[in-house]
Scaffold this motif. Structure first.
Motif, PDB file in Angstrom:
ATOM      1  N   ARG A 109     -27.348  -0.394 -16.420  1.00  0.00           N
ATOM      2  CA  ARG A 109     -27.902   0.488 -17.454  1.00  0.00           C
ATOM      3  C   ARG A 109     -29.421   0.433 -17.396  1.00  0.00           C
ATOM      4  N   GLU A 110     -29.946   1.138 -16.411  1.00  0.00           N
ATOM      5  CA  GLU A 110     -31.392   1.199 -16.180  1.00  0.00           C
ATOM      6  C   GLU A 110     -31.917   2.485 -16.800  1.00  0.00           C
ATOM      7  N   ARG A 111     -32.841   2.339 -17.755  1.00  0.00           N
ATOM      8  CA  ARG A 111     -33.296   3.522 -18.490  1.00  0.00           C
ATOM      9  C   ARG A 111     -34.023   4.524 -17.597  1.00  0.00           C
ATOM     10  N   ARG A 112     -34.451   4.095 -16.427  1.00  0.00           N
ATOM     11  CA  ARG A 112     -35.138   5.005 -15.514  1.00  0.00           C
ATOM     12  C   ARG A 112     -34.178   5.671 -14.538  1.00  0.00           C
ATOM     13  N   VAL A 120     -30.618   8.130 -14.468  1.00  0.00           N
ATOM     14  CA  VAL A 120     -29.723   8.976 -15.257  1.00  0.00           C
ATOM     15  C   VAL A 120     -28.594   9.440 -14.351  1.00  0.00           C
ATOM     16  N   HIS A 154     -35.078  11.938 -21.581  1.00  0.00           N
ATOM     17  CA  HIS A 154     -35.788  11.224 -22.632  1.00  0.00           C
ATOM     18  C   HIS A 154     -34.928  10.096 -23.200  1.00  0.00           C
ATOM     19  N   GLY A 155     -34.607   9.148 -22.331  1.00  0.00           N
ATOM     20  CA  GLY A 155     -33.868   7.972 -22.773  1.00  0.00           C
ATOM     21  C   GLY A 155     -32.367   8.076 -22.642  1.00  0.00           C
ATOM     22  N   GLU A 156     -31.845   9.260 -22.274  1.00  0.00           N
ATOM     23  CA  GLU A 156     -30.398   9.383 -22.153  1.00  0.00           C
ATOM     24  C   GLU A 156     -29.890   8.690 -20.889  1.00  0.00           C
ATOM     25  N   ARG A 157     -28.641   8.288 -20.952  1.00  0.00           N
ATOM     26  CA  ARG A 157     -27.990   7.626 -19.823  1.00  0.00           C
ATOM     27  C   ARG A 157     -27.355   8.632 -18.876  1.00  0.00           C
TER      28      ARG A 157
END
Length: 213
Positions: free
Chosen positions: A113-116, A118, A180-183
């Motif tokens: 789960r890396e925020r960078r 998607v 914007h922060g979504e997975r």
């Protein structure tokens, strides 16, 4: 590789309606994988089909990544003819890298789960309650362009062509990063990625995208 699935570079060019030199550019860009069969270079027919599926059909200057993302936000999923043309135009939203990596690497990319990063494609569809694909389906991941070399170093691709890929890395210029922060990507982006690769279940994703509009 089955030799029956291979054709010469000139035949690949003829199938795509381009010059031999242009077909060689596709090889250099890893859109077509060139294999040596005896003393000649041969091209995988599945790669040719992929290039035919994603090539722009209209003349004019390609969209910038920023413009492509703005077009994506306004896509109309109900007009299939226009949607197919737009799908090709908005390929410029990112650089698309087709990798074959070890299956354990696919699982790691999928589960970290890396925020960078998607996830798109069938993974995003499943996150939006569209039950397509599964753990062995093609993995699409969006990253910032500045992170590509780091991911490449971690993944160590063994091959680079659409016909062998199990991961598609979509590298977006940092300044144009649309998430914007979504997975997971939205259904519109999930459909674009699945349709580009003619993936099983892309029609289900399109239908759900239509219903959600």
């Amino acid at each position: 590789m089955d030799v029956n699935e291979m054709v010469s570079l000139q035949t690949a060019a003829d199938m795509l309606g381009v010059s031999r030199r242009r077909a060689q550019v596709f090889v250099d860009e890893n859109l077509l994988a060139g294999y040596m069969v005896g003393a000649s270079r041969a091209i995988n027919v599945d790669d040719i089909r992929h290039v035919a599926r994603v090539r722009r059909r209209v003349a004019g200057k390609p969209l910038t990544p920023d413009h492509a993302w703005r077009v994506i936000a306004g896509l109309n999923p109900r007009n299939m003819e226009q949607l197919d043309a737009d799908r090709r135009r908005v390929r410029t939203r990112a650089e698309h890298h087709s990798w074959y990596v070890h299956p354990s690497v696919v699982r790691r990319i999928r589960n970290v789960r890396e925020r960078r990063r998607v996830l798109s494609g069938s993974d995003a569809a499943a996150a939006h309650d569209v039950p397509v694909g599964g753990p062995d389906e093609l993995l699409h991941v969006y990253i910032r362009a500045s992170d590509r070399l780091q991911l490449e170093d971690e993944a160590r691709p063994e091959a680079r062509s659409p016909s062998t890929a199990n991961v598609i890395v979509h590298a977006v210029p940092d300044a144009d990063w649309p998430f914007h922060g979504e997975r997971f990507a939205g259904l519109n982006v999930a459909w674009l990625d699945m349709a580009d690769h003619d993936e099983r279940g892309e029609r289900m994703v399109l239908d759900e995208w239509r219903r959600s509009r």
